[in-house]
Design a protein around this motif. Structure first.
Motif, PDB file in Angstrom:
ATOM      1  N   GLY A   1      38.610  46.789  39.666  1.00  0.00           N
ATOM      2  CA  GLY A   1      40.013  47.041  39.382  1.00  0.00           C
ATOM      3  C   GLY A   1      40.362  48.512  39.508  1.00  0.00           C
ATOM      4  O   GLY A   1      41.432  48.875  40.024  1.00  0.00           O
ATOM      5  N   THR A   2      39.455  49.365  39.053  1.00  0.00           N
ATOM      6  CA  THR A   2      39.683  50.810  39.166  1.00  0.00           C
ATOM      7  C   THR A   2      39.770  51.229  40.626  1.00  0.00           C
ATOM      8  O   THR A   2      40.654  52.007  41.011  1.00  0.00           O
ATOM      9  N   TYR A   3      38.883  50.695  41.455  1.00  0.00           N
ATOM     10  CA  TYR A   3      38.901  51.077  42.869  1.00  0.00           C
ATOM     11  C   TYR A   3      40.164  50.572  43.565  1.00  0.00           C
ATOM     12  O   TYR A   3      40.625  51.177  44.547  1.00  0.00           O
ATOM     13  N   ALA A   4      40.730  49.470  43.058  1.00  0.00           N
ATOM     14  CA  ALA A   4      41.985  48.974  43.631  1.00  0.00           C
ATOM     15  C   ALA A   4      43.121  49.953  43.401  1.00  0.00           C
ATOM     16  O   ALA A   4      44.118  49.941  44.117  1.00  0.00           O
ATOM     17  N   GLY A   5      42.984  50.808  42.408  1.00  0.00           N
ATOM     18  CA  GLY A   5      43.915  51.926  42.241  1.00  0.00           C
ATOM     19  C   GLY A   5      45.028  51.637  41.261  1.00  0.00           C
ATOM     20  O   GLY A   5      45.270  50.508  40.843  1.00  0.00           O
ATOM     21  N   GLY A   6      45.747  52.704  40.874  1.00  0.00           N
ATOM     22  CA  GLY A   6      46.870  52.604  39.961  1.00  0.00           C
ATOM     23  C   GLY A   6      47.886  53.681  40.301  1.00  0.00           C
ATOM     24  O   GLY A   6      48.144  54.572  39.508  1.00  0.00           O
ATOM     25  N   TRP A   7      48.445  53.595  41.500  1.00  0.00           N
ATOM     26  CA  TRP A   7      49.236  54.696  42.034  1.00  0.00           C
ATOM     27  C   TRP A   7      50.509  54.966  41.246  1.00  0.00           C
ATOM     28  O   TRP A   7      50.920  56.120  41.080  1.00  0.00           O
ATOM     29  N   ARG A   8      51.171  53.918  40.755  1.00  0.00           N
ATOM     30  CA  ARG A   8      52.416  54.127  40.007  1.00  0.00           C
ATOM     31  C   ARG A   8      52.163  54.977  38.764  1.00  0.00           C
ATOM     32  O   ARG A   8      52.864  55.940  38.481  1.00  0.00           O
TER      33      ARG A   8
ATOM     34  N   VAL B   1      39.617  34.370  32.702  1.00  0.00           N
ATOM     35  CA  VAL B   1      40.835  35.095  32.320  1.00  0.00           C
ATOM     36  C   VAL B   1      40.473  36.468  31.745  1.00  0.00           C
ATOM     37  O   VAL B   1      41.157  37.467  32.000  1.00  0.00           O
ATOM     38  N   ALA B   2      39.381  36.536  30.970  1.00  0.00           N
ATOM     39  CA  ALA B   2      38.934  37.821  30.417  1.00  0.00           C
ATOM     40  C   ALA B   2      38.576  38.799  31.529  1.00  0.00           C
ATOM     41  O   ALA B   2      38.904  39.992  31.459  1.00  0.00           O
ATOM     42  N   LEU B   3      37.910  38.305  32.562  1.00  0.00           N
ATOM     43  CA  LEU B   3      37.545  39.176  33.680  1.00  0.00           C
ATOM     44  C   LEU B   3      38.777  39.589  34.489  1.00  0.00           C
ATOM     45  O   LEU B   3      38.833  40.706  35.026  1.00  0.00           O
ATOM     46  N   VAL B   4      39.776  38.708  34.570  1.00  0.00           N
ATOM     47  CA  VAL B   4      41.050  39.087  35.199  1.00  0.00           C
ATOM     48  C   VAL B   4      41.708  40.202  34.400  1.00  0.00           C
ATOM     49  O   VAL B   4      42.224  41.184  34.962  1.00  0.00           O
ATOM     50  N   PHE B   5      41.694  40.064  33.058  1.00  0.00           N
ATOM     51  CA  PHE B   5      42.223  41.143  32.217  1.00  0.00           C
ATOM     52  C   PHE B   5      41.467  42.443  32.467  1.00  0.00           C
ATOM     53  O   PHE B   5      42.067  43.518  32.580  1.00  0.00           O
ATOM     54  N   ASP B   6      40.152  42.342  32.569  1.00  0.00           N
ATOM     55  CA  ASP B   6      39.322  43.527  32.810  1.00  0.00           C
ATOM     56  C   ASP B   6      39.700  44.191  34.129  1.00  0.00           C
ATOM     57  O   ASP B   6      39.783  45.416  34.233  1.00  0.00           O
ATOM     58  N   TYR B   7      39.952  43.351  35.136  1.00  0.00           N
ATOM     59  CA  TYR B   7      40.365  43.878  36.444  1.00  0.00           C
ATOM     60  C   TYR B   7      41.723  44.581  36.333  1.00  0.00           C
ATOM     61  O   TYR B   7      41.897  45.688  36.854  1.00  0.00           O
ATOM     62  N   THR B   8      42.686  43.946  35.648  1.00  0.00           N
ATOM     63  CA  THR B   8      43.997  44.584  35.485  1.00  0.00           C
ATOM     64  C   THR B   8      43.875  45.861  34.655  1.00  0.00           C
ATOM     65  O   THR B   8      44.598  46.829  34.889  1.00  0.00           O
TER      66      THR B   8
ATOM     67  N   GLY C   1      41.377  47.841  34.808  1.00  0.00           N
ATOM     68  CA  GLY C   1      40.874  48.837  35.743  1.00  0.00           C
ATOM     69  C   GLY C   1      41.971  49.452  36.582  1.00  0.00           C
ATOM     70  O   GLY C   1      42.102  50.681  36.650  1.00  0.00           O
ATOM     71  N   PHE C   2      42.827  48.614  37.226  1.00  0.00           N
ATOM     72  CA  PHE C   2      43.841  49.215  38.082  1.00  0.00           C
ATOM     73  C   PHE C   2      44.977  49.818  37.271  1.00  0.00           C
ATOM     74  O   PHE C   2      45.637  50.765  37.707  1.00  0.00           O
ATOM     75  N   HIS C   3      45.202  49.300  36.061  1.00  0.00           N
ATOM     76  CA  HIS C   3      46.235  49.863  35.188  1.00  0.00           C
ATOM     77  C   HIS C   3      45.816  51.224  34.669  1.00  0.00           C
ATOM     78  O   HIS C   3      46.632  52.149  34.570  1.00  0.00           O
ATOM     79  N   ASP C   4      44.530  51.374  34.337  1.00  0.00           N
ATOM     80  CA  ASP C   4      44.044  52.598  33.695  1.00  0.00           C
ATOM     81  C   ASP C   4      43.269  53.525  34.631  1.00  0.00           C
ATOM     82  O   ASP C   4      42.704  54.519  34.184  1.00  0.00           O
ATOM     83  N   ALA C   5      43.226  53.187  35.940  1.00  0.00           N
ATOM     84  CA  ALA C   5      42.534  54.067  36.883  1.00  0.00           C
ATOM     85  C   ALA C   5      43.074  55.486  36.802  1.00  0.00           C
ATOM     86  O   ALA C   5      42.331  56.468  36.888  1.00  0.00           O
ATOM     87  N   ALA C   6      44.381  55.584  36.607  1.00  0.00           N
ATOM     88  CA  ALA C   6      45.016  56.903  36.564  1.00  0.00           C
ATOM     89  C   ALA C   6      44.529  57.747  35.398  1.00  0.00           C
ATOM     90  O   ALA C   6      44.561  58.984  35.460  1.00  0.00           O
ATOM     91  N   ASN C   7      44.101  57.108  34.315  1.00  0.00           N
ATOM     92  CA  ASN C   7      43.674  57.866  33.135  1.00  0.00           C
ATOM     93  C   ASN C   7      42.589  58.876  33.476  1.00  0.00           C
ATOM     94  O   ASN C   7      42.577  60.001  32.983  1.00  0.00           O
ATOM     95  N   ALA C   8      41.650  58.462  34.309  1.00  0.00           N
ATOM     96  CA  ALA C   8      40.494  59.314  34.602  1.00  0.00           C
ATOM     97  C   ALA C   8      40.746  60.301  35.722  1.00  0.00           C
ATOM     98  O   ALA C   8      40.177  61.395  35.724  1.00  0.00           O
TER      99      ALA C   8
ATOM    100  N   ALA D   1      31.461  45.196  36.271  1.00  0.00           N
ATOM    101  CA  ALA D   1      31.850  45.004  37.669  1.00  0.00           C
ATOM    102  C   ALA D   1      33.350  44.782  37.804  1.00  0.00           C
ATOM    103  O   ALA D   1      33.996  45.335  38.709  1.00  0.00           O
ATOM    104  N   ALA D   2      33.934  43.994  36.902  1.00  0.00           N
ATOM    105  CA  ALA D   2      35.364  43.689  37.001  1.00  0.00           C
ATOM    106  C   ALA D   2      36.223  44.933  36.816  1.00  0.00           C
ATOM    107  O   ALA D   2      37.175  45.171  37.569  1.00  0.00           O
ATOM    108  N   ILE D   3      35.899  45.755  35.806  1.00  0.00           N
ATOM    109  CA  ILE D   3      36.711  46.949  35.574  1.00  0.00           C
ATOM    110  C   ILE D   3      36.513  47.960  36.698  1.00  0.00           C
ATOM    111  O   ILE D   3      37.462  48.670  37.090  1.00  0.00           O
ATOM    112  N   SER D   4      35.321  48.010  37.270  1.00  0.00           N
ATOM    113  CA  SER D   4      35.068  48.932  38.382  1.00  0.00           C
ATOM    114  C   SER D   4      35.855  48.526  39.622  1.00  0.00           C
ATOM    115  O   SER D   4      36.458  49.375  40.299  1.00  0.00           O
TER     116      SER D   4
END
Length: 332
Positions: free
Chosen positions: A229-236, A12-19, A21-28, A224-227
């Motif tokens: 998730g980031t590559y999955a994107g956060g277009w909204r 579950v922690a790694l799922v959070f890390d993935y979310t 990543g895609f939630h905060d991809a836009a930050n960078a 790895a999980a956050i990376s």
């Protein structure tokens, strides 16, 4: 039973890390994409790689999350508390992602852990919450806004006699560096928060001692999980940060990213404070925009974002508390 719960909490922690990543991809990368300094796919790949590297730069923030926020009891009860906190954070991440609001995954995690601990009558280190969460939560947007404005004013002054077209091209190249620095800071901050939660689950489960260093496999898995998730994107959220607050040009994007990255490194390396990358970059964008003219910032959108900030900790805490009560009845 406990081993299965430990594994479940880690997943579950790694799922959070993935979310995260895609939630905060836009930050960078939102500002770099909006100014066309980078293509969306190239920006996401670069951000994912820098997230992975940033996660290996330290463990100060992970130690704060793992031992400075809550003190759950050992065994099944403590694992249920940690797992419930993660579910609360994931739920709020998904809600705010759906509506395109750049809320803080960091504060969702802290709120979830505190909410689950309160529901379970476990120990909450309020001094740690205030010193490491609340005060940085207030100061980081202020510093981000001020530093972003200061860097933008300096750019205006230094290049006041230069040709706008030439300056724009130069700063589009510079934004590649500033976006990479921002992504590195995101990995440094946010991947460590998941490391801290996994380490907390291992301590509660009796697999490591609280004073042990964080295992290398935990660092690698969180990175790895956050990376991914980031590559999955956060277009909204990328649209909100990149255009809806203010239409940025390349010098403004460079100033915002440089200011935000500086705050992230300072908080992590200097204080081990788990600050929000979302709050930091958003406030830096507002500070940069305000130097042009106050009306350039779409303050209505900014107000909606601030409302999401205010609601994040209590909302995640409420979901986590309800989740704990349900899991407590089923598992204990």
């Amino acid at each position: 039973m406990e081993l299965a719960l430990v594994i479940g909490v880690i997943v579950v922690a790694l799922v959070f890390d993935y979310t995260n990543g895609f939630h905060d991809a836009a930050n960078a990368i939102a500002t770099s994409v909006s100014t066309r300094a980078l293509t969306p796919r190239a920006a996401l790949f670069m951000a994912a790689a820098m997230n992975f590297l940033g996660a290996h730069l330290g463990t100060e923030v992970a130690q704060t999350v793992g031992s400075g926020i809550i003190d759950p009891p050992d065994g099944t009860h403590g694992l249920v508390i940690v797992g419930s906190g993660l579910v609360g954070a994931i739920t709020w991440n998904i809600i705010t992602w759906y509506f395109g609001l750049p809320s803080s995954s960091s504060h969702a995690l802290i709120g979830g852990l505190v909410g689950a601990a309160l529901a379970a009558s476990a120990v909450v280190h309020w001094d740690g919450v205030v010193a490491k969460v609340v005060i940085p939560m207030i100061l980081s947007p202020v510093v981000g806004f001020s530093l972003g404005a200061a860097i933008m004013i300096a750019i205006y002054w230094i290049f006041r006699r230069s040709q706008p077209g030439k300056i724009g091209r130069g700063f589009r190249h510079a934004q590649t560096v500033s976006a990479a620095a921002m992504a590195l800071g995101h990995g440094l901050q946010d991947a460590q928060k998941t490391m801290g939660v996994i380490f907390l689950a291992l301590v509660v489960g009796g697999y490591v001692d609280a004073g042990d260093p964080i295992p290398q496999w935990v660092i690698f898995a969180a990175a790895a999980a956050i990376s991914l998730g980031t590559y999955a994107g956060g277009w909204r959220i990328m649209r909100t940060l990149g255009r809806r607050i203010i239409a940025l040009d390349s010098p403004q994007g460079f100033a915002a990213e440089t200011a935000a990255a500086s705050v992230l490194y300072g908080a992590a390396m200097g204080f081990g404070a788990p600050i929000s990358t979302t709050h930091t970059i958003t406030s830096a964008i507002m500070g940069v925009g305000a130097t042009k003219r106050l009306s350039a910032v779409r303050w209505g959108v900014a107000g909606n974002i601030v409302m999401a900030w205010v609601l994040t900790i209590p909302a995640a805490a409420l979901v986590a508390g309800v989740c704990y009560l349900g899991m407590h009845l089923v598992l204990e």
